[in-house]
Design a protein around this motif. Sequence first.
Motif, PDB file in Angstrom:
ATOM      1  N   MET A   1       0.849  -1.199   0.000  1.00 51.43           N
ATOM      2  CA  MET A   1       0.000   0.000   0.000  1.00 51.43           C
ATOM      3  C   MET A   1       0.874   1.235   0.000  1.00 51.43           C
ATOM      4  O   MET A   1       1.875   1.280   0.679  1.00 51.43           O
ATOM      5  CB  MET A   1      -0.877   0.006   1.259  1.00 51.43           C
ATOM      6  CG  MET A   1      -2.159  -0.764   1.062  1.00 51.43           C
ATOM      7  SD  MET A   1      -3.351  -0.308   2.329  1.00 51.43           S
ATOM      8  CE  MET A   1      -2.734  -1.200   3.749  1.00 51.43           C
TER       9      MET A   1
ATOM     10  N   ARG B 118     -18.776   0.714   1.673  1.00 50.86           N
ATOM     11  CA  ARG B 118     -17.585   0.261   2.408  1.00 50.86           C
ATOM     12  C   ARG B 118     -17.957  -0.220   3.803  1.00 50.86           C
ATOM     13  O   ARG B 118     -17.425  -1.207   4.304  1.00 50.86           O
ATOM     14  CB  ARG B 118     -16.579   1.415   2.538  1.00 50.86           C
ATOM     15  CG  ARG B 118     -15.706   1.604   1.343  1.00 50.86           C
ATOM     16  CD  ARG B 118     -14.618   0.566   1.255  1.00 50.86           C
ATOM     17  NE  ARG B 118     -13.605   0.765   2.270  1.00 50.86           N
ATOM     18  CZ  ARG B 118     -12.764  -0.166   2.678  1.00 50.86           C
ATOM     19  NH1 ARG B 118     -12.838  -1.370   2.162  1.00 50.86           N
ATOM     20  NH2 ARG B 118     -11.866   0.090   3.606  1.00 50.86           N
ATOM     21  N   LEU B 153     -11.210  -0.339  11.106  1.00 49.42           N
ATOM     22  CA  LEU B 153     -10.567  -0.866   9.903  1.00 49.42           C
ATOM     23  C   LEU B 153     -10.998  -0.155   8.629  1.00 49.42           C
ATOM     24  O   LEU B 153     -10.336  -0.285   7.587  1.00 49.42           O
ATOM     25  CB  LEU B 153     -10.885  -2.364   9.762  1.00 49.42           C
ATOM     26  CG  LEU B 153     -10.146  -3.274  10.749  1.00 49.42           C
ATOM     27  CD1 LEU B 153     -10.693  -4.690  10.666  1.00 49.42           C
ATOM     28  CD2 LEU B 153      -8.658  -3.271  10.451  1.00 49.42           C
ATOM     29  N   GLU B 156      -8.593   1.678   6.510  1.00 50.17           N
ATOM     30  CA  GLU B 156      -7.416   0.928   6.064  1.00 50.17           C
ATOM     31  C   GLU B 156      -6.143   1.501   6.686  1.00 50.17           C
ATOM     32  O   GLU B 156      -5.228   1.935   5.991  1.00 50.17           O
ATOM     33  CB  GLU B 156      -7.319   0.950   4.538  1.00 50.17           C
ATOM     34  CG  GLU B 156      -8.484   0.234   3.880  1.00 50.17           C
ATOM     35  CD  GLU B 156      -8.399   0.224   2.375  1.00 50.17           C
ATOM     36  OE1 GLU B 156      -7.709   1.095   1.809  1.00 50.17           O
ATOM     37  OE2 GLU B 156      -9.040  -0.644   1.769  1.00 50.17           O
ATOM     38  N   LYS B 158      -2.520   1.875   8.607  1.00 50.94           N
ATOM     39  CA  LYS B 158      -1.287   1.115   8.493  1.00 50.94           C
ATOM     40  C   LYS B 158      -1.059   0.264   9.730  1.00 50.94           C
ATOM     41  O   LYS B 158      -0.462  -0.796   9.687  1.00 50.94           O
ATOM     42  CB  LYS B 158      -0.092   2.056   8.319  1.00 50.94           C
ATOM     43  CG  LYS B 158      -0.262   3.097   7.244  1.00 50.94           C
ATOM     44  CD  LYS B 158       0.090   2.634   5.862  1.00 50.94           C
ATOM     45  CE  LYS B 158       1.568   2.473   5.682  1.00 50.94           C
ATOM     46  NZ  LYS B 158       1.910   2.123   4.304  1.00 50.94           N
ATOM     47  N   LEU B 188      -5.813  -9.594   6.417  1.00 45.63           N
ATOM     48  CA  LEU B 188      -5.641  -8.204   6.006  1.00 45.63           C
ATOM     49  C   LEU B 188      -4.176  -7.803   5.868  1.00 45.63           C
ATOM     50  O   LEU B 188      -3.845  -6.862   5.157  1.00 45.63           O
ATOM     51  CB  LEU B 188      -6.300  -7.260   7.021  1.00 45.63           C
ATOM     52  CG  LEU B 188      -7.809  -7.349   7.158  1.00 45.63           C
ATOM     53  CD1 LEU B 188      -8.257  -6.517   8.355  1.00 45.63           C
ATOM     54  CD2 LEU B 188      -8.482  -6.841   5.905  1.00 45.63           C
ATOM     55  N   ILE B 190      -2.466  -6.279   8.005  1.00 45.97           N
ATOM     56  CA  ILE B 190      -2.178  -5.039   8.722  1.00 45.97           C
ATOM     57  C   ILE B 190      -1.398  -5.380   9.997  1.00 45.97           C
ATOM     58  O   ILE B 190      -1.599  -6.430  10.592  1.00 45.97           O
ATOM     59  CB  ILE B 190      -3.490  -4.341   9.109  1.00 45.97           C
ATOM     60  CG1 ILE B 190      -4.279  -3.961   7.861  1.00 45.97           C
ATOM     61  CG2 ILE B 190      -3.226  -3.108   9.941  1.00 45.97           C
ATOM     62  CD1 ILE B 190      -5.580  -3.275   8.197  1.00 45.97           C
TER      63      ILE B 190
END
Lengths: 312, 335, 268
Positions: A1, B118, B153, B156, B158, B188, B190
């Motif tokens: 990303m 979303r 979430l 999105e 980091k 995900l 993340i």
Amino acid sequence: MTTPAILPERGLADRLTALFWRHPRLLLAVLLTPPLLWLGVVYLGSLAALLLQSFYSIDEFSGMVKEEFTLKTYAELFRAQNLDIILRTLLMSAAVTLGCALIAFPIAYYAARFARGKWKAVFYLGVMLPLWSSYLVKVYAWKLILAKEGIITWAAEGVGLSMILNAILAIPGIGGNSLSTSPLGTFIVFVYVWLPYMILPMQASLERVPTSMLEASADLGASRAQTFRTVILPLAMPGVIAGSIFTFSLTMGDYIIPQIVGTSARFIGLAVYQLQGTAGNIPLAAAFAVVPIVIMLVYLTIAKRKGAFDAL
Amino acid sequence: MTAAVEFQRVSRHFGPASAPVKAVDGVDLTIAEGSFFAMLGPSGSGKTTCLRLISGFEKPTGGTIRIFGQDVSDIPPNRRNVNTVFQDYALFPHMNVRDNVGYGLMVKGVDRRTREARAEEMLSLVKLDGYGDRKPAQLSGGQRQRVALARALVNEPKVLLLDEPLGALDLKLREAMQDELKTLQARLGITFVFVTHDQGEALSMADSLAVFNEGRIAQIGTPAEVYSRPRTRFVADFVGSSNVLPPEVTRAFGGPAKWSSLRPEMLRLTAPDGVALSGTVTGLRYLGAGSRVTVALNGTEVAAQLPAGQPVPEQGATVGLAFDPAALHVMEGEG
Amino acid sequence: MHSDRASLGLRIAAIGGLLFLHLPILLIFLYAFTTEDKSYQFPPPGLTTQWFGVAWNRPDIWPPLYLSLWVATIATFLAMILGTLVSAAMARTSFFGREQISLLIILPIALPGVITGMSLRSAFSIMDIPFSTWTIILGHATFCIVIVYNNAVARFRRLSGGILEASADLGANAFQTFRYVLLPNLGTALLAGGMLAFALSFDEVIVTTFTAGQQSTLPIWMLQELVRPRQRPVTNVVAIVVFTATFVPILIAYYLTRGGSETAGAGK
């Protein structure tokens, strides 16, 4: 990303937000300055002006205020007629406090201990609404009730108690021509108007008496009266004292009720009102106004020591 | 590869400079991108403060904090690409679930249709399809937690921060959520940073964890490292239920005069005769999957974990202790 | 206490006390319909609704009414701004001087009105400020601040502290947080505070007589009528108006904040 870890600033709003985050005390200052400025200047400033005025005096000949520091005005408070006013006010305040306490107790006690469900709301609204409803209308209502030709006389005649009524009215110091022109009348109206102020703190502190404590007392063999005297009363005391702060302070300063229901005898509040108005003696009015402040400060210090502030 | 989060000598002191309260005291920390990182410790140890330092609700009094290589000392929380699942969920009571979840997009100016779509995606992710119109007050604790997760979430971020998110859930729900969080994170990719005081939770979920004690990190490592090779007495005490032996007892067990730890499952019970170490059985606990036997010796007590099926001694019996010397792990110190 | 039921005597005393609080007001309503206008004779000799019309046509009632409405509106507006600002500052962090500020806010309503009134009077006299509508508003706004403050602070305390942080965490700047999270959650409490402030200001007479100079608000008009009555039932009609103008906002405020533990009015 490829989204960054730090998002870009989007304009003035973001910049200000960052500024307040970096300097939280700045935000505090921004929030506090307008109200503090207002209260400081308008309110504290006025209190200072009051104090200042009480140290000025009136020139007897011109009637103008002499803006020099002197204790002469305070000395005037000790003149017989003025001392009389102060004492009369203190007496009435004490009597009203007592009266309120006695009448409020059953209401507060019942509401705290036994009212459940919708009755709790009934008692809550029942005390809150009179508390907030129009002061002047309440006083007026009593003027109607206590009037010579009003409902009390009518009811007394109807039940055959008018002799007692007249006998009470004949007592010097309390009675008068009619209820609405007697100190007794003033007393009744004061009690009526300040009653909610006494009920609420009383109820609050009574609600804090856990039922288990009462049960323990009974369990240990105390009679109802003993439990009342040794458990309930002491625990309710902070609430009573908190309520008494209101009743005492409000009675001391009131000038409207004595005007509408009562004799022409003066109370502190009335003296202040008249002196700053037609009589034009603002320094003396200020001096009179300082008296309740001093009394209440003393009262509040004593009350704080007895834990009354926790019940507020 | 840039670390997701990096702390360099970070401190957060409160109070006067002469006698500061050091909530965080010179912490160095590196969290790898894409990992599930746990910050473990008792209350007041500084772990939550560190979490808030990452999100920006606390500002460090010393040191540097970097997120993906960028120094964030001067950046307020709303501009950090980091989101938090709060301990009490902090859902907006006046909005429905969908608006709660879409909030992060709304304040960025995303149009209604996109953000509602979303939001629905996110609700699906946390298995709350169809709950969009409900209000938080109508949800159970577990459902609120998922909404909080979805909400965090949607941007999105980091890094996702979780502040003791499972504390309010009952046991079964907690365990289910633990699995779900792990699966979610793996899916995900993340970086998850997770604060907890429950060492079992940290050990089972984290890829690596940091044990906090009084504002400092006592040890960082994988769960296996922290569990079987604790650096200090504090870590050994806090993580797992190892036997922690003071220096004198360590000597008696054949090691140097230092604190050591010995896992209960590494201890075997033998007949007392002719064995170097023996003691009296003072406690017996049946655990289903085995038994825990407490043996008193040398002025201390150690616990031995016997697997199911092994004969269990009687209370008060004298038994001998045996173990593989390599299992006696000598530690660096107390704190 | 062996049983959990109150004794009959206690119940009678309690309910009697409540009635004592409420019955007198009902009499006012009754007297607005009496045909006798020179005394407070009970029972009223006859009933009529003519006084409502008379009151409507009396020229000396409308200006005080307008003044009261105007003063109450402006004072409430000022009190809401100032009260909200200070409650936002006081609701969370503790800081140096917090307790003192708390006392300062409550002082205007804690000290007897005659003192507040006399203080303002002294200040006007020393600074040579002439009486005007603004001197009245000045006094009213000052003691209305605490009303709004009490309601706002109580609501602030009830807010889950996290929601403001959550909003920032999700990317909202301070203004967005204020608009989307703080205001909606604070709104009804502020409204309730405003209603109570309005009621208080509309009814206020103790401080107002000191700050009004030659002007009359409706309560001042009433006071003058009480001391020197003209058409008594007309005063009663006005009393009903005043009562309603204070009663209705209070009821609204109660319903606005009923859900929580900080029901409006508990902090008078």
